[in-house]
Design a protein around this motif. Sequence first.
Motif, PDB file in Angstrom:
ATOM      1  N   VAL A 296       8.093  10.050   7.263  1.00 55.92           N
ATOM      2  CA  VAL A 296       8.235   8.638   6.908  1.00 55.92           C
ATOM      3  C   VAL A 296       9.141   8.477   5.696  1.00 55.92           C
ATOM      4  O   VAL A 296      10.066   7.650   5.680  1.00 55.92           O
ATOM      5  CB  VAL A 296       6.860   8.004   6.640  1.00 55.92           C
ATOM      6  N   ALA A 297       8.911   9.304   4.674  1.00 56.62           N
ATOM      7  CA  ALA A 297       9.740   9.241   3.463  1.00 56.62           C
ATOM      8  C   ALA A 297      11.184   9.611   3.764  1.00 56.62           C
ATOM      9  O   ALA A 297      12.123   8.975   3.265  1.00 56.62           O
ATOM     10  CB  ALA A 297       9.168  10.173   2.398  1.00 56.62           C
ATOM     11  N   ILE A 298      11.371  10.628   4.596  1.00 63.88           N
ATOM     12  CA  ILE A 298      12.725  11.057   4.952  1.00 63.88           C
ATOM     13  C   ILE A 298      13.456   9.951   5.699  1.00 63.88           C
ATOM     14  O   ILE A 298      14.645   9.696   5.460  1.00 63.88           O
ATOM     15  CB  ILE A 298      12.670  12.349   5.797  1.00 63.88           C
ATOM     16  N   GLN A 299      12.758   9.270   6.595  1.00 67.97           N
ATOM     17  CA  GLN A 299      13.370   8.179   7.353  1.00 67.97           C
ATOM     18  C   GLN A 299      13.840   7.073   6.416  1.00 67.97           C
ATOM     19  O   GLN A 299      14.934   6.515   6.575  1.00 67.97           O
ATOM     20  CB  GLN A 299      12.366   7.617   8.368  1.00 67.97           C
ATOM     21  N   ASP A 300      13.032   6.752   5.405  1.00 73.91           N
ATOM     22  CA  ASP A 300      13.413   5.707   4.444  1.00 73.91           C
ATOM     23  C   ASP A 300      14.669   6.089   3.660  1.00 73.91           C
ATOM     24  O   ASP A 300      15.482   5.241   3.310  1.00 73.91           O
ATOM     25  CB  ASP A 300      12.265   5.453   3.464  1.00 73.91           C
ATOM     26  N   LEU A 301      14.829   7.382   3.384  1.00 75.67           N
ATOM     27  CA  LEU A 301      15.936   7.847   2.553  1.00 75.67           C
ATOM     28  C   LEU A 301      17.232   8.041   3.329  1.00 75.67           C
ATOM     29  O   LEU A 301      18.309   8.125   2.736  1.00 75.67           O
ATOM     30  CB  LEU A 301      15.556   9.164   1.874  1.00 75.67           C
ATOM     31  N   THR A 302      17.134   8.126   4.658  1.00 77.21           N
ATOM     32  CA  THR A 302      18.311   8.510   5.451  1.00 77.21           C
ATOM     33  C   THR A 302      18.674   7.526   6.555  1.00 77.21           C
ATOM     34  O   THR A 302      19.694   7.710   7.224  1.00 77.21           O
ATOM     35  CB  THR A 302      18.082   9.890   6.100  1.00 77.21           C
ATOM     36  N   ALA A 303      17.896   6.486   6.762  1.00 77.91           N
ATOM     37  CA  ALA A 303      18.059   5.627   7.940  1.00 77.91           C
ATOM     38  C   ALA A 303      19.430   4.970   8.029  1.00 77.91           C
ATOM     39  O   ALA A 303      20.001   4.827   9.115  1.00 77.91           O
ATOM     40  CB  ALA A 303      16.965   4.556   7.961  1.00 77.91           C
ATOM     41  N   LYS A 304      19.991   4.569   6.901  1.00 83.08           N
ATOM     42  CA  LYS A 304      21.258   3.835   6.922  1.00 83.08           C
ATOM     43  C   LYS A 304      22.486   4.733   7.042  1.00 83.08           C
ATOM     44  O   LYS A 304      23.596   4.254   7.281  1.00 83.08           O
ATOM     45  CB  LYS A 304      21.369   2.977   5.660  1.00 83.08           C
ATOM     46  N   ARG A 305      22.300   6.016   6.819  1.00 77.86           N
ATOM     47  CA  ARG A 305      23.368   7.011   6.968  1.00 77.86           C
ATOM     48  C   ARG A 305      24.580   6.708   6.081  1.00 77.86           C
ATOM     49  O   ARG A 305      25.738   6.847   6.497  1.00 77.86           O
ATOM     50  CB  ARG A 305      23.816   7.120   8.439  1.00 77.86           C
ATOM     51  N   THR A 306      24.343   6.270   4.863  1.00 76.15           N
ATOM     52  CA  THR A 306      25.447   5.937   3.952  1.00 76.15           C
ATOM     53  C   THR A 306      25.711   7.048   2.936  1.00 76.15           C
ATOM     54  O   THR A 306      26.707   6.984   2.213  1.00 76.15           O
ATOM     55  CB  THR A 306      25.118   4.651   3.184  1.00 76.15           C
ATOM     56  N   ALA A 307      24.828   8.028   2.865  1.00 79.04           N
ATOM     57  CA  ALA A 307      24.913   9.027   1.797  1.00 79.04           C
ATOM     58  C   ALA A 307      26.080   9.995   1.973  1.00 79.04           C
ATOM     59  O   ALA A 307      26.699  10.427   1.005  1.00 79.04           O
ATOM     60  CB  ALA A 307      23.602   9.805   1.705  1.00 79.04           C
ATOM     61  N   LYS A 308      26.395  10.317   3.208  1.00 76.45           N
ATOM     62  CA  LYS A 308      27.414  11.333   3.462  1.00 76.45           C
ATOM     63  C   LYS A 308      28.776  10.922   2.907  1.00 76.45           C
ATOM     64  O   LYS A 308      29.509  11.742   2.347  1.00 76.45           O
ATOM     65  CB  LYS A 308      27.520  11.612   4.966  1.00 76.45           C
ATOM     66  N   GLU A 309      29.112   9.666   3.045  1.00 76.66           N
ATOM     67  CA  GLU A 309      30.413   9.200   2.579  1.00 76.66           C
ATOM     68  C   GLU A 309      30.508   9.256   1.056  1.00 76.66           C
ATOM     69  O   GLU A 309      31.543   9.654   0.503  1.00 76.66           O
ATOM     70  CB  GLU A 309      30.665   7.772   3.064  1.00 76.66           C
ATOM     71  N   LEU A 310      29.432   8.890   0.359  1.00 76.06           N
ATOM     72  CA  LEU A 310      29.451   8.973  -1.094  1.00 76.06           C
ATOM     73  C   LEU A 310      29.545  10.430  -1.549  1.00 76.06           C
ATOM     74  O   LEU A 310      30.252  10.742  -2.514  1.00 76.06           O
ATOM     75  CB  LEU A 310      28.206   8.316  -1.695  1.00 76.06           C
ATOM     76  N   ALA A 311      28.837  11.324  -0.861  1.00 73.77           N
ATOM     77  CA  ALA A 311      28.916  12.749  -1.200  1.00 73.77           C
ATOM     78  C   ALA A 311      30.351  13.247  -1.083  1.00 73.77           C
ATOM     79  O   ALA A 311      30.846  13.989  -1.949  1.00 73.77           O
ATOM     80  CB  ALA A 311      27.991  13.557  -0.285  1.00 73.77           C
ATOM     81  N   LYS A 312      31.032  12.810  -0.040  1.00 69.53           N
ATOM     82  CA  LYS A 312      32.432  13.206   0.160  1.00 69.53           C
ATOM     83  C   LYS A 312      33.324  12.642  -0.945  1.00 69.53           C
ATOM     84  O   LYS A 312      34.170  13.353  -1.508  1.00 69.53           O
ATOM     85  CB  LYS A 312      32.913  12.713   1.526  1.00 69.53           C
ATOM     86  N   ASP A 313      33.123  11.372  -1.278  1.00 68.73           N
ATOM     87  CA  ASP A 313      33.944  10.728  -2.307  1.00 68.73           C
ATOM     88  C   ASP A 313      33.755  11.396  -3.670  1.00 68.73           C
ATOM     89  O   ASP A 313      34.732  11.640  -4.397  1.00 68.73           O
ATOM     90  CB  ASP A 313      33.589   9.245  -2.418  1.00 68.73           C
ATOM     91  N   LEU A 314      32.508  11.706  -4.017  1.00 67.68           N
ATOM     92  CA  LEU A 314      32.239  12.310  -5.320  1.00 67.68           C
ATOM     93  C   LEU A 314      32.715  13.754  -5.378  1.00 67.68           C
ATOM     94  O   LEU A 314      33.155  14.228  -6.425  1.00 67.68           O
ATOM     95  CB  LEU A 314      30.741  12.219  -5.634  1.00 67.68           C
ATOM     96  N   THR A 315      32.650  14.451  -4.265  1.00 69.39           N
ATOM     97  CA  THR A 315      33.187  15.819  -4.217  1.00 69.39           C
ATOM     98  C   THR A 315      34.679  15.798  -4.514  1.00 69.39           C
ATOM     99  O   THR A 315      35.195  16.643  -5.253  1.00 69.39           O
ATOM    100  CB  THR A 315      32.923  16.459  -2.844  1.00 69.39           C
ATOM    101  N   ASN A 316      35.381  14.831  -3.965  1.00 70.81           N
ATOM    102  CA  ASN A 316      36.813  14.695  -4.231  1.00 70.81           C
ATOM    103  C   ASN A 316      37.069  14.271  -5.674  1.00 70.81           C
ATOM    104  O   ASN A 316      37.989  14.770  -6.333  1.00 70.81           O
ATOM    105  CB  ASN A 316      37.431  13.682  -3.273  1.00 70.81           C
TER     106      ASN A 316
END
Length: 344
Positions: free
Chosen positions: A224-244
């Motif tokens: 349940v907690a994991i679903q709340d943290l990942t449902a929108k699938r927006t994290a991957k793009e920020l991770a990519k931007d910050l890595t750059n």
Amino acid sequence: MTNSSNQIKGFARQQLVNSLSNKKLQLIIFPTEQCNFRCVYCYEDFEIGKMPRWLIDATKILISNKMPNLEYLSLSWFGGEPLLAKDILFEIAEYSQSLAKEYNCKVSGDLTTNGFLLDIKTLTKLVELKQNSFQISIDGDKESHDTTRLTRNGRGSFDRIWSRLLDASATDLDFNITLRIHITDLNHESVLKFCKRFDETLKGDARFRLFFKEISNLGGDNQVAIQDLTAKRTAKELAKDLTNRYSKKSKKLDSMGHYICYAGKPNSLGIRANGNINKCTVALDDDRNNIGKINPDGTLTLNNEKFSTWIKGFTTLDSWQMGCPLSYMNNNSVVGDIAIKKVS
């Protein structure tokens, strides 16, 4: 052919050579599978405690049997939280270093730790033993981190960890700390706030670097907690931007496109705190990952078929199969076909 192309091919070739070499060995050791944290997305069940005496001795015998033929031994400490059993860690690392001097073998080590117990006394001892590379997870700045990386008694952990990092930076000790910045759908603003904090304090310290990683579902009971943290699938793009953005200070696992997972390497084994032998540190309850056991005399009894399934990427040279054998197995049916005999 360009120089960069030659470098990439050379990098890939060297990875293959290192992963197959019987002169190199990586042991991923779980000195305990207990933890002082209860992170809301954790996949572990904490049912296994500290390594018993027989297993500590068996691990040391295994190392003593292997050392005469090794040029390099890597000790990777995992858990649970490995610093809850730092007495076991110190004992095995000290023993390995004493043998290394006798056999002219290089020994190094790294810890996956939450950082809560990494005080200067402990850090100094680990550096002396060349167990001086650390990965510490941070879930954004304090207000976000303290809602997901909770101590066992339900309290926030950010202040204590941040204090440990600043204390470490104030020394001249030889270490490397990778801060694994977990990004969820809910903590983007807090992650950016932490980046500002990092810029103002630790960015100038070459011993620290960042690794931006979106939270993913690795199993366990906290769905349940994991679903709340990942449902929108927006994290991957920020991770990519910050890595750059932090290209000079960030870690990229596959920066040259030829990443080989430790679980897929023939010369990498995990020793769990109950004596089971695993290949992967994620799929701990997956029977495919229980490939054998270590015996009291330090020998290993391995399941040939299971072992060969994890390292099958070295017969196919498939980048997916080599980069994440677990993901590949979950999406493909594979059967091992490389005979692995009982080894001492």
